[in-house]
Scaffold this motif. Structure first.
Motif, PDB file in Angstrom:
ATOM      1  N   PHE A   1      14.595 -66.882   9.593  1.00  0.00           N
ATOM      2  CA  PHE A   1      14.053 -67.884   9.535  1.00  0.00           C
ATOM      3  C   PHE A   1      15.024 -69.210   8.712  1.00  0.00           C
ATOM      4  CE2 PHE A   1       9.716 -64.975   8.664  1.00  0.00           C
ATOM      5  CZ  PHE A   1       9.699 -65.728  10.312  1.00  0.00           C
ATOM      6  N   ASN A   2      15.920 -68.577   7.888  1.00  0.00           N
ATOM      7  CA  ASN A   2      16.411 -69.519   7.632  1.00  0.00           C
ATOM      8  C   ASN A   2      17.869 -70.605   9.249  1.00  0.00           C
ATOM      9  OD1 ASN A   2      16.597 -68.778   4.859  1.00  0.00           O
ATOM     10  ND2 ASN A   2      17.976 -67.310   4.426  1.00  0.00           N
ATOM     11  N   ILE A   3      18.067 -69.724   9.213  1.00  0.00           N
ATOM     12  CA  ILE A   3      18.534 -70.185  11.147  1.00  0.00           C
ATOM     13  C   ILE A   3      17.437 -71.118  11.769  1.00  0.00           C
ATOM     14  CG2 ILE A   3      19.612 -69.927  13.090  1.00  0.00           C
ATOM     15  CD1 ILE A   3      20.927 -67.455  11.960  1.00  0.00           C
ATOM     16  N   ILE A   4      16.564 -70.754  12.058  1.00  0.00           N
ATOM     17  CA  ILE A   4      15.690 -71.852  12.730  1.00  0.00           C
ATOM     18  C   ILE A   4      14.957 -72.801  11.898  1.00  0.00           C
ATOM     19  CG2 ILE A   4      12.854 -71.662  13.723  1.00  0.00           C
ATOM     20  CD1 ILE A   4      15.229 -70.215  15.476  1.00  0.00           C
ATOM     21  N   TYR A   5      14.602 -72.432  10.555  1.00  0.00           N
ATOM     22  CA  TYR A   5      13.881 -73.685   9.850  1.00  0.00           C
ATOM     23  C   TYR A   5      15.242 -75.064   9.688  1.00  0.00           C
ATOM     24  CZ  TYR A   5       9.364 -71.665   9.898  1.00  0.00           C
ATOM     25  OH  TYR A   5       7.946 -71.278   9.716  1.00  0.00           O
ATOM     26  N   GLY A   6      16.574 -74.209   9.173  1.00  0.00           N
ATOM     27  CA  GLY A   6      17.722 -75.029   9.405  1.00  0.00           C
ATOM     28  C   GLY A   6      18.263 -75.727  10.534  1.00  0.00           C
TER      29      GLY A   6
END
Length: 517
Positions: A9-14
């Motif tokens: 999720f950190n990667i996707i939303y970032g």
């Protein structure tokens, strides 16, 4: 929530947040120039740069607190977390007062120090609305954002930022199109910062009621804040000095414009790559503090990942760089933007800078800020001295030579320092990965020289960039997988849950769609 899900999720939303920033950074300035003129656009960008420098007030305490939080977060030591947060709050409140006073002083001095035809109090209002939103961060959510990052909930801050960016840019565009004054446009930015604080308040009230600011503050845990500040100032010089030196040494703003256009493309993709590659930093920081044996194994996998990602992205950019510049500047005739070797000089900087991320992160996790600050200062000195001589001798390429020289020194230094102080393995494991990546990159440069990409139009350039990116990922990833035999099992073990998380997400979306039907 599982570590894999958090990281995913950190990667996707970032990435989504960064793509949104890139899109609006192209659209909004154009509307500002069309509606208010270049002078107002220059005012907004120059004040943003000043606020970036003022943000250094937070840099030392923020990063020092983040590193200090990893261990108690991993051990779920709520008392120590509260003690660190209590110390952080005190420093943040003090810094918030200094920041607010600086913004107010700057607002009233700026129209006096800078020659402008804009009304005095219009400029004052623009600066105040642009800067005071940062005060809210210091006095309220800033300290909680550090804890969220240490716990792996960066994606929550990204969600909030995405929503706020959508609101503020939609408001700006609407106000611009409706013909409102620039002060109203800037006021919408301040209102958005208030909305952001309210969104954080809702999340904080639901998750962090157990944080006790009444405990004895642990000032020792964040005692390296001044050393961290030295590192941050050095990085600010490293990342921002070229434009200033070109401006004052060449007195040629057209040359500065050429630099900013190339740098815009590089920075956009560099920041996107950084956002993607740091999605699991929270877990690595926790693991460094609690399970060094496992961290040592994972270190090599993440170094491979960092190198593969940045070399793939920059190789793809290199292939489409000149076609993009030609298309973007086709209506501009007052200066030549297309230079055959500029793309090579510009992409070398992020290759060297991002490639050392794994080693640099390890040093930061260990808290070796005081021990390494002299190297950061030397990096800044190399950058400034070589850039000044280079600019006077060669112009724009000279500025990049200084940055490349500083990057080459610091990357070599960081990797050697990490292996000498923290790693039980041979530095050759890293050296061979770098040599393999640069060998492929050299072939990309030679191939492009013999067969330059001839394509125009943003759509075709985007397709060419995407195809090149996929091809580069396959080549660099395949090569690293082949030469790093001992890491293969761990790479497969780490990739499997990531793939499963994606498949589960797609399955749930498909099921929801079928149920809606």
């Amino acid at each position: 929530m599982k570590t894999t899900q958090k990281g995913f999720f950190n990667i996707i939303y970032g990435a989504l947040g960064q793509l949104l920033i890139i899109a609006f950074s192209v659209v909004t300035p154009l509307l500002v120039m069309e509606n208010y003129g270049s002078e107002v656009n220059g005012l907004l960008h120059s004040t943003e740069q000043i606020f970036a420098y003022l943000s250094l007030l937070e840099a030392g305490i923020g990063y020092a607190s983040l590193q200090a939080l990893y261990r108690p977060v991993a051990e779920d030591d709520r008392h120590e977390i509260s003690a660190i947060m209590a110390a952080t709050r005190i420093y943040y409140n003090r810094t918030g007062v200094l920041y607010t006073l600086a913004v107010v002083a700057f607002a009233f001095l700026y129209p006096v120090l800078v020659s402008t035809s804009l009304p005095y109090f219009l400029v004052v209002g623009v600066v105040l609305f642009g800067g005071l939103g940062g005060s809210i961060n210091y006095f309220y959510q800033g300290k909680y954002m550090l804890l969220m990052q240490a716990e792996g909930y960066s994606y929550v801050t990204q969600k909030i930022n995405i929503l706020v960016n959508l609101l503020v840019n939609a408001a700006k565009i609407a106000l611009l199109l409706l013909g409102f004054n620039v002060l109203a446009v800037q006021a919408s930015f301040f209102v958005a910062q208030v909305v952001r604080a309210l969104l954080y308040h809702r999340y904080i009230r639901s998750k962090y009621l157990d944080i006790d600011f009444g405990v004895t503050p642990d000032f020792k845990a964040v005692s390296q804040k001044n050393a961290v500040l030295v590192h941050q100032i050095s990085y600010m010089i490293f990342s921002s000095t070229d434009i200033l030196l070109l401006t004052f040494l060449t007195q040629d703003l057209k040359l500065v414009s050429v630099y900013t256009i190339y740098n815009m493309a590089v920075n956009a993709l560099f920041t996107l790559a950084q956002t993607v590659s740091t999605g699991f930093d929270f877990r690595l920081g926790q693991m460094f503090a609690t399970d060094r044996a496992q961290y040592d194994r994972l270190y090599h996998v993440f170094e491979i990942f960092h190198l593969t990602l940045i070399f793939s992205v920059m190789s793809a950019l290199y292939r489409v760089f000149l076609p993009f510049i030609s298309t973007y500047t086709r209506s501009i005739t007052d200066v030549v933007y297309v230079h055959r070797w500029y793309p090579l000089l510009f992409v070398l900087v992020p290759l060297l800078t991002h490639g050392r991320t794994a080693a640099s992160s390890g040093i930061n996790f260990a808290g070796h800020f005081e021990q390494t600050k002299k190297y950061a200062v030397l990096e800044a000195c190399i950058n400034l001295s070589v850039s000044i001589v280079g600019i006077l001798a060669f112009g724009l390429p000279g500025a990049l030579m200084g940055t490349i020289a500083a990057s080459l020194y610091r990357t070599t230094n960081v990797i050697r320092y990490y292996y000498r102080n923290f790693s039980p393995d041979s530095i050759w494991r890293t050296v061979k990965r770098w040599l393999a990546c640069f060998a492929v990159f050299a072939l990309v440069v030679l191939f492009d020289a013999a067969h330059p990409l001839e394509v125009s139009g943003y759509g075709r350039i985007a397709v060419a960039a995407a195809l090149s990116g996929v091809a580069m990922l396959a080549i660099y990833g395949g090569l690293q997988f082949a030469i790093n035999r001992s890491e293969r099992p761990l790479i497969i073990d780490l990739a499997r849950p990531m793939a499963n998380a994606v498949l589960v997400k797609l399955h749930l979306k498909g099921r929801d769609a079928r149920e809606d039907e």
